[in-house]
Design a protein around this motif. Structure first.
Motif, short mmCIF file in Angstrom:
data_model
loop_
_atom_site.label_atom_id
_atom_site.label_comp_id
_atom_site.label_asym_id
_atom_site.label_seq_id
_atom_site.Cartn_x
_atom_site.Cartn_y
_atom_site.Cartn_z
N TYR A 10 0.82 -1.21 0.00
CA TYR A 10 0.00 0.00 0.00
C TYR A 10 0.85 1.27 0.00
O TYR A 10 0.34 2.35 -0.27
N VAL A 11 2.12 1.15 0.33
CA VAL A 11 3.00 2.31 0.27
C VAL A 11 3.12 2.82 -1.16
O VAL A 11 3.23 4.01 -1.41
N PHE A 12 3.06 1.90 -2.13
CA PHE A 12 3.23 2.30 -3.52
C PHE A 12 2.06 3.16 -3.99
O PHE A 12 2.24 4.02 -4.85
N ALA A 13 0.86 2.92 -3.48
CA ALA A 13 -0.30 3.70 -3.93
C ALA A 13 -0.18 5.17 -3.56
O ALA A 13 -0.36 6.04 -4.43
N PRO A 14 0.14 5.54 -2.30
CA PRO A 14 0.34 6.97 -2.01
C PRO A 14 1.47 7.58 -2.83
O PRO A 14 1.37 8.74 -3.25
N ILE A 15 2.55 6.83 -3.04
CA ILE A 15 3.64 7.36 -3.86
C ILE A 15 3.14 7.65 -5.26
O ILE A 15 3.45 8.69 -5.86
N GLY A 16 2.34 6.72 -5.80
CA GLY A 16 1.79 6.95 -7.14
C GLY A 16 0.88 8.17 -7.19
O GLY A 16 0.92 8.94 -8.15
N LEU A 17 0.07 8.35 -6.14
CA LEU A 17 -0.80 9.53 -6.10
C LEU A 17 0.01 10.82 -6.03
O LEU A 17 -0.33 11.82 -6.65
N VAL A 18 1.11 10.79 -5.25
CA VAL A 18 1.97 11.98 -5.17
C VAL A 18 2.58 12.28 -6.52
O VAL A 18 2.67 13.43 -6.95
N VAL A 19 3.03 11.23 -7.22
CA VAL A 19 3.61 11.42 -8.55
C VAL A 19 2.58 12.03 -9.49
O VAL A 19 2.89 12.95 -10.26
N LEU A 20 1.35 11.55 -9.44
CA LEU A 20 0.31 12.12 -10.29
C LEU A 20 0.05 13.58 -9.93
O LEU A 20 -0.16 14.42 -10.82
N ALA A 21 0.08 13.89 -8.63
CA ALA A 21 -0.14 15.28 -8.23
C ALA A 21 0.98 16.20 -8.71
O ALA A 21 0.77 17.40 -8.91
N LEU A 22 2.17 15.63 -8.91
CA LEU A 22 3.31 16.43 -9.33
C LEU A 22 3.44 16.53 -10.85
O LEU A 22 4.41 17.12 -11.33
N VAL A 23 2.50 15.96 -11.59
CA VAL A 23 2.58 16.04 -13.06
C VAL A 23 2.59 17.50 -13.54
O VAL A 23 3.40 17.86 -14.40
N PRO A 24 1.70 18.38 -13.03
CA PRO A 24 1.78 19.78 -13.48
C PRO A 24 3.14 20.42 -13.19
O PRO A 24 3.68 21.15 -14.02
N TYR A 25 3.70 20.14 -11.99
CA TYR A 25 5.01 20.68 -11.67
C TYR A 25 6.07 20.13 -12.62
O TYR A 25 6.96 20.86 -13.07
N ALA A 26 5.99 18.81 -12.92
CA ALA A 26 6.95 18.21 -13.85
C ALA A 26 6.87 18.88 -15.21
O ALA A 26 7.90 19.13 -15.86
N HIS A 27 5.65 19.18 -15.66
CA HIS A 27 5.50 19.85 -16.95
C HIS A 27 6.14 21.23 -16.91
O HIS A 27 6.87 21.62 -17.84
N ARG A 28 5.89 21.98 -15.83
CA ARG A 28 6.51 23.31 -15.73
C ARG A 28 8.02 23.21 -15.69
O ARG A 28 8.72 24.03 -16.31
N ARG A 29 8.53 22.20 -15.00
CA ARG A 29 9.99 22.07 -14.89
C ARG A 29 10.60 21.65 -16.23
O ARG A 29 11.71 22.08 -16.56
N LEU A 30 9.89 20.82 -17.01
CA LEU A 30 10.39 20.43 -18.32
C LEU A 30 10.36 21.60 -19.29
O LEU A 30 11.18 21.68 -20.21
N VAL A 31 9.40 22.50 -19.09
CA VAL A 31 9.35 23.70 -19.92
C VAL A 31 10.54 24.61 -19.60
O VAL A 31 11.00 25.37 -20.46
N SER A 32 11.05 24.52 -18.38
CA SER A 32 12.17 25.38 -17.95
C SER A 32 13.34 24.52 -17.47
O SER A 32 13.67 24.49 -16.29
N PRO A 33 13.99 23.79 -18.39
CA PRO A 33 15.07 22.89 -17.96
C PRO A 33 16.39 23.59 -17.69
O PRO A 33 17.27 23.02 -17.05
N GLU A 34 16.55 24.82 -18.19
CA GLU A 34 17.82 25.51 -18.04
C GLU A 34 17.72 26.60 -16.98
O GLU A 34 16.68 27.24 -16.81
N VAL A 35 18.83 26.79 -16.27
CA VAL A 35 18.89 27.81 -15.22
C VAL A 35 19.95 28.83 -15.60
O VAL A 35 21.07 28.48 -15.94
N THR A 36 19.56 30.09 -15.57
CA THR A 36 20.50 31.17 -15.80
C THR A 36 20.54 32.05 -14.57
O THR A 36 19.85 31.80 -13.58
N GLU A 37 21.34 33.09 -14.61
CA GLU A 37 21.50 33.96 -13.45
C GLU A 37 21.26 35.40 -13.86
O GLU A 37 21.91 35.91 -14.80
#
Length: 387
Positions: free
Chosen positions: A239-266
Motif C-alpha cells: 500500500y506504500v506504492f499507492a500513495p507514492i503513485g498519487l503523489v507522482v500524479l499530483a506532481l505532473v503539473p510541476y513536472a511539466h513546468r519544470r520540463l518547460v524550464s530545464p535551463e537555469v540562468t542567473e
C-alpha cells in the motif's frame, strides 16, 4: 497595492526546518530499507504454507523435532517486516535415507510435523516446499524503486541529499547578500520551442509512472493473498506504492513546468536595473524606469513560485532575452518554477532598490489573517484578481 517584503526566516525556524527535513529523510530511508528487505523475502515466498501434500516434491520433509528447530521472526527482523517461520527440516529421500537441513522462510512451519509431512525440493542450495512460488516478478519493482530513487537524488544533487541525513543546512541555499552588493538570482527560464513541445510527452511519462506505481500496489495486494501474517505485513508495504503513485500524479503539473524550464540562468538585480546574462557580451539591462512591478505567484505543491515581470508601456520585448519573452497575465514570465528561497532573494532585491513594487499574493493573504488552507487561499486570490 500592498508591498510585501520577503523576510529571512528566523534562526529557530531555519533549524526546525533542518531537523524536520532530516527526520523525514531518515524516515523515508527506513521505510524503503525495510520495504526492500521485505520485498526480497517475499520474492521467494511460497503461494501457501498450509498445504500438506507430499506430491510434486523430490523428497518428503517435516519440521525437525529437536528444541529450537523452528523460530518465528517478526514483526521486524533482518528480513524486513512481517511474521514468518524459519525451520530446520527432516528430509527423507526416496531411497529411505534421511538428513536435516535448513528451509527458507515459511517453507516449513511447526504444523508440518512428522504426522503431516510435505513434499519438498532443492532450489539453488535452498530447500523449499513443493508448491508454487509465483512472486519472483516482484524483483522488478525493487529495481524500479532503486532506479527512481537514484534519478531523484541525482537531480536534486547528492550533496544536498546527504546534507539532509547529516542535519546540515541545504548547501544550495545561499546566504543573504550584503548591503549595497548586486543580488544574483538563479532563475529557471522558459526553454526554446522544441523543448516546450517535448515537455508534454515528458509529463505523460511522469503520469504513466504514477499510474504504474498504483497498479503495482494493486498487483502486490492481489498476489499476496493467502500468505497469513506475512501477507498482512506485505500488503502494508504494497500500500506504500499507492500513495507514492498519487503523489507522482499530483506532481505532473510541476513536472511539466519544470520540463518547460530545464535551463537555469542567473540574473543580477543592481542599482541601474535587472541585468540579463549574455555570453561573452555586456549584459542587457532592463532599467528600473520601465519596471512596474514583480508578481510572485506561489504554487500549492512543490514550494515553487512563478515570477512575472510587468513592464510599462504594455511590453518592451526588445529589452528582453528570448527566455524572458513569454507572455503571462501580469506581463512577462521571468520564471515559471523559481524555488521559494530564490524567490525570497529576488523579492528582497526588488525591495532594496525599488520598494513597493513587489506583489506576493499568497503572503498578503497570510498576513491578512485569513488562516485558511493554501488551496482555498489560492482560489480566493485568483477570484479577487479577476474582479
Amino acid at each position: 497595492m500592498t508591498a510585501i517584503v520577503a523576510r529571512q526566516p528566523s534562526r529557530v525556524w531555519r533549524w526546525t526546518k533542518i531537523a524536520v527535513r532530516g527526520l523525514l529523510a531518515w524516515t523515508l530511508l527506513a521505510i524503503f530499507g525495510i520495504g526492500g528487505l521485505t520485498l526480497v523475502r517475499l520474492i521467494d515466498a511460497p503461494v501457501s504454507s498450509t498445504e500438506r501434500s507430499v506430491e510434486g516434491g523430490d523428497v518428503v520433509a517435516h519440521a525437525a523435532d529437536f528444541p529450537g528447530a523452528c523460530h518465528r521472526y517478526g514483526p521486524l527482523s533482518y528480513r524486513g517486516a512481517g511474521y514468518y517461520w524459519e525451520c530446520y527440516g527432516g528430509i527423507v529421500r526416496p531411497d529411505g535415507t534421511g538428513t536435516t537441513d535448513k528451509f527458507g522462510p515459511d517453507e516449513l512451519t511447526p504444523a508440518d510435523d512428522l504426522a503431516h509431512p510435505v513434499g519438498a525440493f532443492k532450489d539453488h542450495k535452498i530447500w523449499r516446499r513443493a508448491v508454487d512460488h509465483p512472486y519472483g516478478f516482484l524483483g522488478a519493482l525493487g529495481a524500479i524503486v532503486i532506479g527512481a530513487a537514484g534519478a531523484v537524488a541525482t537531480k536534486l544533487g547528492w550533496l544536498r541529499v546527504l546534507s539532509w541525513f547529516a542535519f546540515l543546512p541545504d548547501p544550495h541555499v545561499r546566504p543573504p547578500d550584503g548591503p549595497g552588493v548586486p543580488v544574483r538570482v538563479r532563475v529557471p527560464v522558459v526553454a526554446d520551442a522544441a523543448s516546450r513541445r517535448a515537455a508534454g510527452p515528458g509529463a505523460v511519462v511522469v503520469m504513466v509512472g504514477g499510474l504504474a506505481m498504483i497498479a503495482a500496489s494493486v498487483t502486490m495486494s492481489v498476489a499476496m493473498r493467502g500468505l497469513g501474517d506475512v501477507g498482512g505485513f506485505g500488503r502494508f508495504f504494497a500500500y506504500v506504492f499507492a500513495p507514492i503513485g498519487l503523489v507522482v500524479l499530483a506532481l505532473v503539473p510541476y513536472a511539466h513546468r519544470r520540463l518547460v524550464s530545464p535551463e537555469v540562468t542567473e540574473v543580477i538585480i543592481a542599482e541601474d536595473g535587472i541585468w540579463q546574462p549574455v555570453d561573452e557580451h555586456m549584459p542587457l539591462v532592463i532599467p528600473w524606469t520601465v519596471v512596474d512591478r514583480l508578481v510572485l505567484d506561489e504554487y500549492v505543491l512543490g514550494s515553487q513560485v512563478a515570477c512575472h515581470l510587468t513592464l510599462s508601456g504594455g511590453g518592451r520585448e526588445f529589452r528582453l532575452l528570448s527566455g524572458f519573452r513569454t507572455r503571462s497575465p501580469y506581463g512577462f514570465l521571468l520564471s515559471p518554477v523559481l524555488p521559494s528561497d530564490e524567490a525570497r532573494r529576488l523579492a528582497e532585491a526588488f525591495e532594496r532598490y525599488r520598494p513597493g513594487r513587489v506583489r506576493w499574493p499568497a503572503r498578503e493573504v497570510r498576513r491578512g489573517g485569513f488562516g485558511i488552507v493554501r488551496v482555498v487561499k489560492r482560489t480566493i486570490i485568483r477570484w479577487k484578481a479577476r474582479r
